[in-house]
Design an enzyme around this catalytic site. Structure first.
Site, PDB file in Angstrom:
ATOM      1  N   HIS A  69       0.845  -1.190   0.000  1.00  0.00           N
ATOM      2  CA  HIS A  69       0.000   0.000   0.000  1.00  0.00           C
ATOM      3  C   HIS A  69       0.891   1.254   0.000  1.00  0.00           C
ATOM      4  O   HIS A  69       2.094   1.166   0.236  1.00  0.00           O
ATOM      5  CB  HIS A  69      -0.932   0.014   1.224  1.00  0.00           C
ATOM      6  CG  HIS A  69      -0.215   0.009   2.526  1.00  0.00           C
ATOM      7  ND1 HIS A  69      -0.053  -1.124   3.292  1.00  0.00           N
ATOM      8  CD2 HIS A  69       0.429   1.001   3.193  1.00  0.00           C
ATOM      9  CE1 HIS A  69       0.639  -0.831   4.363  1.00  0.00           C
ATOM     10  NE2 HIS A  69       0.947   0.457   4.332  1.00  0.00           N
TER      11      HIS A  69
HETATM   12  C1  T46 Z   1       2.932   0.819   6.881  1.00  0.00           C
HETATM   13  C2  T46 Z   1       3.760  -0.401   7.097  1.00  0.00           C
HETATM   14  C3  T46 Z   1       5.225  -0.102   7.217  1.00  0.00           C
HETATM   15  C4  T46 Z   1      -4.065  -0.822  13.638  1.00  0.00           C
HETATM   16  O1  T46 Z   1      -5.123  -1.120  14.216  1.00  0.00           O
HETATM   17  N1  T46 Z   1      -3.380   0.312  14.019  1.00  0.00           N
HETATM   18  C5  T46 Z   1      -2.230   0.690  13.411  1.00  0.00           C
HETATM   19  O2  T46 Z   1      -1.654   1.716  13.788  1.00  0.00           O
HETATM   20  C6  T46 Z   1      -1.714  -0.125  12.332  1.00  0.00           C
HETATM   21  C7  T46 Z   1      -0.433   0.271  11.627  1.00  0.00           C
HETATM   22  C8  T46 Z   1      -2.408  -1.246  11.964  1.00  0.00           C
HETATM   23  N2  T46 Z   1      -3.568  -1.597  12.605  1.00  0.00           N
HETATM   24  C9  T46 Z   1      -4.239  -2.832  12.241  1.00  0.00           C
HETATM   25  C10 T46 Z   1      -4.827  -2.846  10.831  1.00  0.00           C
HETATM   26  C11 T46 Z   1      -4.737  -4.301  10.428  1.00  0.00           C
HETATM   27  O3  T46 Z   1      -5.886  -4.978  10.882  1.00  0.00           O
HETATM   28  O4  T46 Z   1      -3.291  -3.897  12.269  1.00  0.00           O
HETATM   29  C12 T46 Z   1      -3.534  -4.820  11.207  1.00  0.00           C
HETATM   30  C13 T46 Z   1      -2.281  -5.015  10.341  1.00  0.00           C
HETATM   31  O5  T46 Z   1      -2.021  -3.795   9.615  1.00  0.00           O
HETATM   32  P1  T46 Z   1      -1.485  -3.802   8.116  1.00  0.00           P
HETATM   33  O6  T46 Z   1      -2.006  -4.982   7.386  1.00  0.00           O
HETATM   34  O7  T46 Z   1      -1.762  -2.457   7.519  1.00  0.00           O
HETATM   35  O8  T46 Z   1       0.089  -3.988   8.366  1.00  0.00           O
HETATM   36  P2  T46 Z   1       1.277  -3.849   7.309  1.00  0.00           P
HETATM   37  O9  T46 Z   1       2.462  -4.466   7.935  1.00  0.00           O
HETATM   38  O10 T46 Z   1       0.891  -4.340   5.964  1.00  0.00           O
HETATM   39  O11 T46 Z   1       1.523  -2.248   7.162  1.00  0.00           O
HETATM   40  C14 T46 Z   1       1.933  -1.489   8.289  1.00  0.00           C
HETATM   41  C15 T46 Z   1       1.162  -0.161   8.369  1.00  0.00           C
HETATM   42  O12 T46 Z   1      -0.246  -0.420   8.329  1.00  0.00           O
HETATM   43  C16 T46 Z   1       1.494   0.781   7.243  1.00  0.00           C
HETATM   44  O13 T46 Z   1       1.000   2.072   7.524  1.00  0.00           O
HETATM   45  O14 T46 Z   1       3.390   1.771   6.275  1.00  0.00           O
HETATM   46  O15 T46 Z   1       3.340  -1.204   8.201  1.00  0.00           O
END
Ligand code: T46
Length: 134
Positions: free
Chosen positions: A49
């Site tokens: 993303h």
């Molecule tokens: C990014 C990269 C480096 C939350 O509830 N609060 C938060 O602050 C974050 C970051 C995530 N979440 C929840 C949303 C999803 O249900 O945690 C779960 C996993 O998040 P996500 O799939 O977005 O994780 P990554 O590792 O793909 O991405 C993350 C960050 O979301 C993003 O902003 O830049 O790490």
């Protein structure tokens, strides 16, 4: 693409090392949110993303992982393995994280609260938005 690594001062002595992060002193923004990624499973790739507004700083506290950063014109792959260095990630940069070492702890400091509407999760949509004004 301009890749910005911020080098932090490591206060090291015979006891070990200490790095301090202070908003607007050695950080490019005021920290509003902190999260960390750990216990990542083998061959996992995360991210996929970009963000419309969010700016972040990624620091590997332990172990290593790789980042793919893509601004719509250029793709750059980077290894993060130094807890004294932060990778600044601007808005409108597509990111993927992979090759996590088993012990990897990836700390991310963000300039805004969590907001799902700030995410661009469709690559084609990202390319259109990122290249619109160029
Ligand atoms: C990014 C990269 C480096 C939350 O509830 N609060 C938060 O602050 C974050 C970051 C995530 N979440 C929840 C949303 C999803 O249900 O945690 C779960 C996993 O998040 P996500 O799939 O977005 O994780 P990554 O590792 O793909 O991405 C993350 C960050 O979301 C993003 O902003 O830049 O790490």
């Amino acid at each position: 693409m301009d890749i910005k690594f911020i080098q932090f001062q490591s206060h090291g002595d015979e006891r070990g090392s200490l790095v301090s992060l202070e908003g607007h002193k050695n950080m490019p923004f005021t920290i509003k949110r902190v999260y960390y990624i750990f216990d990542t499973k083998e061959k996992v790739r995360r991210g996929f993303h970009a963000h419309k507004q969010l700016k972040q700083l990624a620091i590997v506290l332990k172990g290593s992982c790789r980042f793919l950063l893509d601004d719509g014109k250029e793709k750059i792959e980077l290894l993060l393995d130094n807890p004294s260095q932060g990778l600044f990630i601007e808005s409108f940069v597509w990111r993927e994280m992979y090759d996590f070492s088993e012990d990897c702890v990836l700390l991310v400091l963000a300039d805004s609260f969590y907001d799902e509407s700030d995410y661009i999760r469709d690559y084609q949509e990202f390319i259109e938005m990122a290249t619109h004004d160029s």
